[in-house]
Scaffold this active site. Sequence first.
Site, mmCIF file in Angstrom:
data_model
loop_
_atom_site.group_PDB
_atom_site.id
_atom_site.type_symbol
_atom_site.label_atom_id
_atom_site.label_comp_id
_atom_site.label_asym_id
_atom_site.label_seq_id
_atom_site.Cartn_x
_atom_site.Cartn_y
_atom_site.Cartn_z
ATOM 1 N N TYR A 72 -33.510 5.266 -37.690
ATOM 2 C CA TYR A 72 -34.766 5.547 -36.455
ATOM 3 C C TYR A 72 -35.338 3.961 -36.563
ATOM 4 C CZ TYR A 72 -38.224 7.078 -34.474
ATOM 5 O OH TYR A 72 -39.349 7.090 -33.391
ATOM 6 N N PHE A 125 -35.625 -1.121 -5.099
ATOM 7 C CA PHE A 125 -35.208 -0.649 -5.135
ATOM 8 C C PHE A 125 -35.499 0.782 -5.326
ATOM 9 C CE2 PHE A 125 -32.486 2.054 -8.497
ATOM 10 C CZ PHE A 125 -31.321 2.667 -7.554
ATOM 11 N N ASP A 126 -35.168 2.254 -5.051
ATOM 12 C CA ASP A 126 -35.446 3.270 -4.783
ATOM 13 C C ASP A 126 -36.757 3.627 -5.796
ATOM 14 O OD1 ASP A 126 -32.437 3.289 -4.607
ATOM 15 O OD2 ASP A 126 -32.842 5.273 -4.147
ATOM 16 N N ASP A 216 -36.187 -7.278 -11.176
ATOM 17 C CA ASP A 216 -34.730 -6.542 -11.751
ATOM 18 C C ASP A 216 -33.930 -6.636 -11.587
ATOM 19 O OD1 ASP A 216 -33.950 -3.957 -11.513
ATOM 20 O OD2 ASP A 216 -35.014 -3.092 -8.784
ATOM 21 N N ALA A 218 -30.879 -5.645 -12.992
ATOM 22 C CA ALA A 218 -29.870 -4.854 -12.521
ATOM 23 C C ALA A 218 -28.015 -5.702 -12.502
ATOM 24 C CB ALA A 218 -29.920 -3.216 -11.758
ATOM 25 N N LYS A 259 -25.409 -1.356 -14.751
ATOM 26 C CA LYS A 259 -25.027 -2.158 -13.532
ATOM 27 C C LYS A 259 -24.204 -3.213 -14.503
ATOM 28 C CE LYS A 259 -27.008 0.973 -11.461
ATOM 29 N NZ LYS A 259 -28.959 0.560 -11.187
ATOM 30 N N HIS A 451 -31.705 13.478 0.438
ATOM 31 C CA HIS A 451 -30.259 13.987 -0.051
ATOM 32 C C HIS A 451 -29.804 14.109 -0.788
ATOM 33 C CE1 HIS A 451 -27.810 9.599 0.112
ATOM 34 N NE2 HIS A 451 -27.783 10.568 1.557
#
Length: 460
Positions: A72, A125-126, A216, A218, A259, A451
């Site tokens: 853990y 990014f969204d 960010d 990614a 990614k 979407h």
Amino acid sequence: MAIRKAEPYKIKMVEPIKLIPRKERDKKIKEVGYNQFALKAEDIYIDLLTDSGTGAMSDYQWAGIMMGDESYAGSRNYYNLEKSVQDIIGYKYFVPTHQGRGAENVLFPIMIKEKGQYVLSNMHFDTTKAHVELKGGRAVNLVIEEAFDTETEHPFKGNFDLGKLEGFIKEKGVENCAFIIVTITCNSVGGQPVSMENIKGVKKIADQYGLKVIFDAARFAENAYFIKKREVGYENKQIVDIIREMFSYGDGLTMSAKKDGIVNMGGMIAIKEDEELYTISRSMVVPIEGFPTYGGLTGRDMEALARGLREVVEEDYLESRIGQIEYLGQRLIDAGIPIQRPVGGHAVFVDCKKFCPQIPYNQFPAQAVCVELYKEAGVRAVEIGSFLLGRDPETGEQLESPMELLRLTIPRRVYTYNHMDVVADALIEIWKKRETLKGFEFTYEPEVLRHFTAKLKPIE
Ligand SMILES: *Cc1c(COP(=O)(O)O)cnc(C)c1O
């Protein structure tokens, strides 16, 4: 002639895919209301929906899965991952999270001190935008204008417009700005890289006004590869050194490891040296993601990521990765098909405003090409345009996206050049009959995130 290089791996395990007959494809896509998100994956031949979590792990990563220590607290895999982060990213601290948005969810409320503060990015990014807004912030995009013109060749279309960045801070007042997010590569404008010079410029402005810089991150390795290939002075540098230099101009990062981590699930927050920010992040992660030495990941997940981070910086991997996308892009360019140029890091973006100008934005030209591509060859792509953008929340009017793009997103280490040829051949066939394509209208339109669940029908 230079020897054409093949993928730098051999295949030791295969996952069968099949192309179902044309009649069935026509039927399946109609049944799901012409929304490819609702298709069953097994009805797809080549799946280019996303590069997120769809990569193939190496034998070394799979071997690491067997070395998972599921304690853990204090799992050995946590420490292996810490070592990878320190060696490759060069930051002292990190906190694992289940994926990128988990990292955003933990870090952003700490960084947004007051409601209404602006968060300044080249392009959010969204999910990043959503988390900024959920925490009461306002997301501002300050990418260079060239990013929106698919035909202009610019080596770093993901760059900040530095004049706009400084102008914005001056106009709104630095007390009304929370922090700066540098998205590498810039996903939303086509996987376009940000140059080292631009990153340095952002850092200089940030220092001048006392703002923090968060990456960010990614697609950090793909961004570094583009710097090596396109920026003067970096051609002989090691990828790892370029990565460490990039991150040296920031205070921290959030990363979707799905990614460039080349894992199917995972993410993290990493912090350069700010101990206070680390301490708060470490305690905030507990109620949201999990104890700080696992943060929503299993021990085996962390081991796979620790190894993925070391593999993604290998130059022959990156050369093949970007090369595959360039190859697909070049085949489309040779056929006269309009795409975002130069080709980006993780996907080819087809400019559907130019592909089928007869279809207006509110009948979703890129969705029309997307549906046709599935029918033609069982290939699943995704629309990034007005269908994704949605309606004005106040007036209910359909918004017009500045670009109507079809994104062909290439998973890492999954497909070969033959698969790229199937995709190119199919799109070229559609290009030849592009005048016959028709737009779409809603038969069902949900209010939020339409979407993913909307249903459509072709306009006859
Ligand atoms: C995918 C992505 C995210 C979100 O990460 P998830 O792992 O999907 O939660 C954030 N920013 C960028 C640039 C991304 O591509």
